[in-house]
Design an enzyme around this catalytic site. Structure first.
Site, mmCIF file in Angstrom:
data_model
loop_
_atom_site.group_PDB
_atom_site.id
_atom_site.type_symbol
_atom_site.label_atom_id
_atom_site.label_comp_id
_atom_site.label_asym_id
_atom_site.label_seq_id
_atom_site.Cartn_x
_atom_site.Cartn_y
_atom_site.Cartn_z
ATOM 1 C CG ASP A 114 94.350 45.549 -5.304
ATOM 2 O OD1 ASP A 114 93.441 46.145 -4.704
ATOM 3 O OD2 ASP A 114 95.547 45.649 -4.990
ATOM 4 C CG ASP A 132 92.874 50.533 -4.006
ATOM 5 O OD1 ASP A 132 92.952 50.621 -2.766
ATOM 6 O OD2 ASP A 132 93.258 49.539 -4.645
#
Length: 164
Positions: A114, A132
């Site tokens: 991330d 995401d």
């Protein structure tokens, strides 16, 4: 079905390319990059799922979460094969592509990379990635399509109170 699978392939590809480029850049400079007053690029590793839930599953978590994601993606492909609405095909493709993008990370690296960090007044939203984002956008489109855009006329009630 082709539209949804094409969207899924593009989403997974863009996710993987973005992770590769940002990871390479952040590794090279060995620092967090402040892009704006509310957005940074940060290296973050997530061994769990959304908001780092299930991070404590250990090494087996990679396989458990990957298997679960692939089962969900399989169900969505099954749905996609029967879906006629193009907006829904795109939405399903986004969710499938995002799920596959994160599964690739889990199986290849053991965690999901991330890097998007949004913050306001010292409060940070948990870091996330393009996969995401694709999953969230696809889910919102599916919900909106079901609640707003896709009215079932067969259940409409006429002025006499009977179904048409």
């Amino acid at each position: 079905m082709f539209i949804g699978l094409a969207v899924a392939a593009v989403a997974a590809f863009l996710d993987q390319v973005s992770k590769m480029l940002v990871f390479g850049y952040l590794s090279e400079i060995n620092s967090v990059v402040r892009v704006t007053s509310f957005f940074n690029l940060v290296p973050a590793w997530n061994t769990g799922v959304s908001f780092s839930m299930f991070n404590d599953l250990g090494g087996a978590g990679v396989y458990i979460l990957s298997a679960f994601s692939l089962v969900v993606a399989g169900f969505l492909v099954y749905w996609l094969a029967r879906e006629k609405d193009r907006l829904m095909q795109v939405a399903l493709g986004l969710v499938i592509g995002g799920a596959v993008g994160n599964v690739i990370d889990r199986l290849r690296i053991g965690a999901v990379f991330d890097f998007l960090d949004f913050h306001l007044s010292g409060h940070h939203w948990p870091a996330f990635n393009l996969a995401d984002s694709f999953i969230c956008i696809g889910a919102v489109l599916i919900i909106c399509n079901g609640l707003i855009f896709n009215c079932d006329n067969s259940a409409a009630v006429s002025d006499k109170g009977f179904k048409k």
